[in-house]
Write a protein that holds these residues in place. Sequence first.
Motif, PDB file in Angstrom:
ATOM      1  N   THR A 160     115.941  84.787  94.583  1.00 10.91           N
ATOM      2  CA  THR A 160     116.762  83.190  93.273  1.00 10.91           C
ATOM      3  C   THR A 160     115.288  82.684  92.510  1.00 10.91           C
ATOM      4  OG1 THR A 160     118.037  83.663  95.031  1.00 10.91           O
ATOM      5  CG2 THR A 160     117.186  81.111  93.893  1.00 10.91           C
ATOM      6  N   HIS A 161     114.353  82.753  94.254  1.00 13.40           N
ATOM      7  CA  HIS A 161     112.830  82.046  93.464  1.00 13.40           C
ATOM      8  C   HIS A 161     111.862  83.069  92.568  1.00 13.40           C
ATOM      9  CE1 HIS A 161     112.954  78.765  95.871  1.00 13.40           C
ATOM     10  NE2 HIS A 161     113.578  79.390  96.759  1.00 13.40           N
ATOM     11  N   LEU A 162     111.914  84.413  92.525  1.00 16.20           N
ATOM     12  CA  LEU A 162     111.091  84.838  91.530  1.00 16.20           C
ATOM     13  C   LEU A 162     111.199  84.955  90.272  1.00 16.20           C
ATOM     14  CD1 LEU A 162     110.265  88.634  93.307  1.00 16.20           C
ATOM     15  CD2 LEU A 162     108.740  87.523  92.928  1.00 16.20           C
ATOM     16  N   VAL A 163     112.474  84.132  89.931  1.00 11.14           N
ATOM     17  CA  VAL A 163     112.353  84.160  88.784  1.00 11.14           C
ATOM     18  C   VAL A 163     111.702  83.222  87.533  1.00 11.14           C
ATOM     19  CG1 VAL A 163     115.025  85.668  88.441  1.00 11.14           C
ATOM     20  CG2 VAL A 163     115.027  83.002  89.159  1.00 11.14           C
ATOM     21  N   GLY A 165     109.423  83.699  88.310  1.00 10.78           N
ATOM     22  CA  GLY A 165     107.276  83.666  87.862  1.00 10.78           C
ATOM     23  C   GLY A 165     106.286  83.078  88.887  1.00 10.78           C
ATOM     24  N   PHE A 166     106.325  83.519  89.762  1.00  9.26           N
ATOM     25  CA  PHE A 166     105.885  82.384  90.734  1.00  9.26           C
ATOM     26  C   PHE A 166     104.807  84.427  91.102  1.00  9.26           C
ATOM     27  CE2 PHE A 166     108.618  79.878  92.578  1.00  9.26           C
ATOM     28  CZ  PHE A 166     107.871  78.780  92.923  1.00  9.26           C
ATOM     29  N   ARG A 167     103.449  83.988  91.330  1.00  9.15           N
ATOM     30  CA  ARG A 167     102.535  85.142  91.477  1.00  9.15           C
ATOM     31  C   ARG A 167     102.036  86.212  92.380  1.00  9.15           C
ATOM     32  NH1 ARG A 167     100.379  84.227  85.788  1.00  9.15           N
ATOM     33  NH2 ARG A 167     101.386  83.269  85.034  1.00  9.15           N
ATOM     34  N   ARG A 168     103.165  85.757  93.447  1.00 13.42           N
ATOM     35  CA  ARG A 168     103.229  86.297  95.035  1.00 13.42           C
ATOM     36  C   ARG A 168     104.189  86.103  95.283  1.00 13.42           C
ATOM     37  NH1 ARG A 168     102.656  82.816  97.853  1.00 13.42           N
ATOM     38  NH2 ARG A 168     100.504  81.264  98.203  1.00 13.42           N
ATOM     39  N   VAL A 169     104.138  86.847  96.362  1.00 16.33           N
ATOM     40  CA  VAL A 169     105.355  86.272  97.380  1.00 16.33           C
ATOM     41  C   VAL A 169     104.529  85.865  98.976  1.00 16.33           C
ATOM     42  CG1 VAL A 169     107.955  86.452  99.128  1.00 16.33           C
ATOM     43  CG2 VAL A 169     107.189  87.210  96.331  1.00 16.33           C
ATOM     44  N   ARG A 170     105.158  85.204 100.054  1.00 13.73           N
ATOM     45  CA  ARG A 170     103.954  85.169 101.091  1.00 13.73           C
ATOM     46  C   ARG A 170     105.266  85.506 102.106  1.00 13.73           C
ATOM     47  NH1 ARG A 170     102.380  79.847 103.146  1.00 13.73           N
ATOM     48  NH2 ARG A 170     101.317  79.777 104.530  1.00 13.73           N
ATOM     49  N   ILE A 171     106.011  85.706 103.047  1.00 17.50           N
ATOM     50  CA  ILE A 171     106.858  85.743 104.094  1.00 17.50           C
ATOM     51  C   ILE A 171     106.204  85.447 105.123  1.00 17.50           C
ATOM     52  CG2 ILE A 171     108.840  86.727 102.586  1.00 17.50           C
ATOM     53  CD1 ILE A 171     108.041  89.424 104.419  1.00 17.50           C
ATOM     54  N   ARG A 172     107.102  85.061 106.341  1.00 23.12           N
ATOM     55  CA  ARG A 172     106.512  84.579 107.537  1.00 23.12           C
ATOM     56  C   ARG A 172     107.322  85.778 108.859  1.00 23.12           C
ATOM     57  NH1 ARG A 172     104.525  79.275 108.847  1.00 23.12           N
ATOM     58  NH2 ARG A 172     105.439  78.278 107.094  1.00 23.12           N
ATOM     59  N   LEU A 343     105.924  73.384  87.074  1.00 20.22           N
ATOM     60  CA  LEU A 343     104.992  74.581  86.417  1.00 20.22           C
ATOM     61  C   LEU A 343     105.311  74.535  84.961  1.00 20.22           C
ATOM     62  CD1 LEU A 343     106.707  77.426  88.682  1.00 20.22           C
ATOM     63  CD2 LEU A 343     104.435  76.364  88.714  1.00 20.22           C
ATOM     64  N   SER A 344     103.448  74.485  83.953  1.00 21.90           N
ATOM     65  CA  SER A 344     103.605  74.749  83.190  1.00 21.90           C
ATOM     66  C   SER A 344     104.323  75.725  81.887  1.00 21.90           C
ATOM     67  CB  SER A 344     101.996  74.108  82.877  1.00 21.90           C
ATOM     68  OG  SER A 344     101.844  75.204  83.199  1.00 21.90           O
ATOM     69  N   SER A 345     104.132  76.787  82.751  1.00 28.95           N
ATOM     70  CA  SER A 345     104.835  78.154  82.558  1.00 28.95           C
ATOM     71  C   SER A 345     104.565  78.871  83.671  1.00 28.95           C
ATOM     72  CB  SER A 345     103.789  79.096  81.703  1.00 28.95           C
ATOM     73  OG  SER A 345     102.699  79.224  82.386  1.00 28.95           O
ATOM     74  N   PRO A 346     106.013  80.099  83.678  1.00 25.07           N
ATOM     75  CA  PRO A 346     106.379  80.845  84.499  1.00 25.07           C
ATOM     76  C   PRO A 346     104.976  81.121  85.735  1.00 25.07           C
ATOM     77  CG  PRO A 346     107.433  81.705  82.627  1.00 25.07           C
ATOM     78  CD  PRO A 346     106.667  80.409  82.017  1.00 25.07           C
ATOM     79  N   GLY A 347     105.314  80.756  86.573  1.00 25.83           N
ATOM     80  CA  GLY A 347     104.367  81.027  88.122  1.00 25.83           C
ATOM     81  C   GLY A 347     102.903  80.177  87.445  1.00 25.83           C
ATOM     82  N   LEU A 348     102.951  79.187  86.630  1.00 22.95           N
ATOM     83  CA  LEU A 348     101.255  78.783  86.622  1.00 22.95           C
ATOM     84  C   LEU A 348     101.336  76.769  85.852  1.00 22.95           C
ATOM     85  CD1 LEU A 348      98.558  79.165  85.862  1.00 22.95           C
ATOM     86  CD2 LEU A 348      99.011  79.104  83.367  1.00 22.95           C
ATOM     87  N   PHE A 349     100.673  76.364  86.883  1.00 24.71           N
ATOM     88  CA  PHE A 349     100.160  75.060  86.937  1.00 24.71           C
ATOM     89  C   PHE A 349      98.665  74.845  85.499  1.00 24.71           C
ATOM     90  CE2 PHE A 349     102.299  75.171  91.443  1.00 24.71           C
ATOM     91  CZ  PHE A 349     103.117  73.755  91.364  1.00 24.71           C
ATOM     92  N   SER A 350      99.142  73.915  84.393  1.00 27.55           N
ATOM     93  CA  SER A 350      98.000  73.535  84.103  1.00 27.55           C
ATOM     94  C   SER A 350      97.567  72.371  85.199  1.00 27.55           C
ATOM     95  CB  SER A 350      98.613  72.975  82.462  1.00 27.55           C
ATOM     96  OG  SER A 350      99.893  72.506  82.514  1.00 27.55           O
ATOM     97  N   ILE A 351      96.793  71.838  84.259  1.00 26.49           N
ATOM     98  CA  ILE A 351      95.609  71.110  85.400  1.00 26.49           C
ATOM     99  C   ILE A 351      95.445  69.927  84.106  1.00 26.49           C
ATOM    100  CG2 ILE A 351      93.914  69.931  86.567  1.00 26.49           C
ATOM    101  CD1 ILE A 351      95.229  72.564  87.331  1.00 26.49           C
TER     102      ILE A 351
END
Length: 382
Positions: A160-163, A165-172, A343-351
């Motif tokens: 669901t979330h990968l679309v 554009g997150f740049r990595r996945v962290r699981i427990r 997010l400003s673009s997939p997986g990216l925040f602008s400052i």
Amino acid sequence: MTATSPIERVVLTHVQVPLKQPLRTSEGEFTVKDAILVTLETASEVAAGESSPLAGDLGVTAGTPEQCWKLLSEAIAPSLLGFSFSTTEEIGAIASGWPGGGPAAAGAETALWDLLGQSHRVTVAQLLGAIDEQIRLGVQSGLGLGSFPSIVELLRSIETHLVEGFRRVRIRISPGSDVEVVRAVRQHFGDIPLMVDANGAYSSRDIDVLRALDEFDLLMIEQPMKPGDIEGMIALQGQISTPICIDESAGTMEQTTEAIRLGACRIVNLKIQRVGGLGPARAIHDLCFQHGIACWVGSTPELGLGQSFGLHLATLANCKYPTGVQPSARWFVDDCIAPALELSSPGLFSIPQRPGVGYQVDQQKLRRYQVRQAEFTSRTTG
Ligand SMILES: [Mg+2]
């Protein structure tokens, strides 16, 4: 550098914002996010910070909402009235006199960074010393996931979330829910940048299990053992090529120095709330840089205001992995800042280029989620 105008008014607002889904951590299940917003007013500026008690912190930080409220209202807020300053060193000096540290200090300390940035017309990232190119590039965001009742539900959530554009996945991971889980994620999603967080759930007896994770090409294994079990992490790091990242073990400069000196980790998760603000976080960042240890900026998660300070911190050059900061809408039904953290673009925040932290508290929303409020004015101090 010119000094800020003296602080004339401090307002503490305890809010509870509902979470979209219960946040399951090793310490329980949370349905609302508690935070105490610290607002500072001078004759010309309004600045804000967030004290954000950590969810599932293995009891490392003295930071329940009640404890934070007490520290802020009894000691920290009154100390700020009349305070005027012109450097980040002066922020460190006043903060060093506050009791408690952790999230209580972080709320007020970050608000002071916002105030200084606004007063000097620079961003918090610039105050921290980030280079312009890094600020322009923005900050990559990584997906963080809580615990799930089944592997199928975990895989569905990642999908669901990968679309986005997150740049990595962290699981427990936890004992009994580790190698199979990682294998399933690798089978379904191939070579996505993947890391695991164990929240200190393993001990030296489990080294064989953790060694089995080495074949999955993980970015890192975060906090495999209890915060104090440095020996266990030294032994493990000696037997695996996957880097160990410390999180709860990086509570202070001293603890982090010791863990690095002993070879217990190769990566450090910087958390502004845990270490008591941006100044201590930058000091740990610089220490890591000197020792060739990479960093990344984690989130508790805080509301958008707290997380936005994390974005500024994440522009520092030694923050080499995507941040745990995610858009407000990832966790919360709503937020208390304007503009929203997105997010400003997939997986990216602008400052944001706006002076200070670049976000303001939305007073209407603050009232909607307010649990209690306290106000301190400088009338008594002249
Ligand atoms: Mg962690």
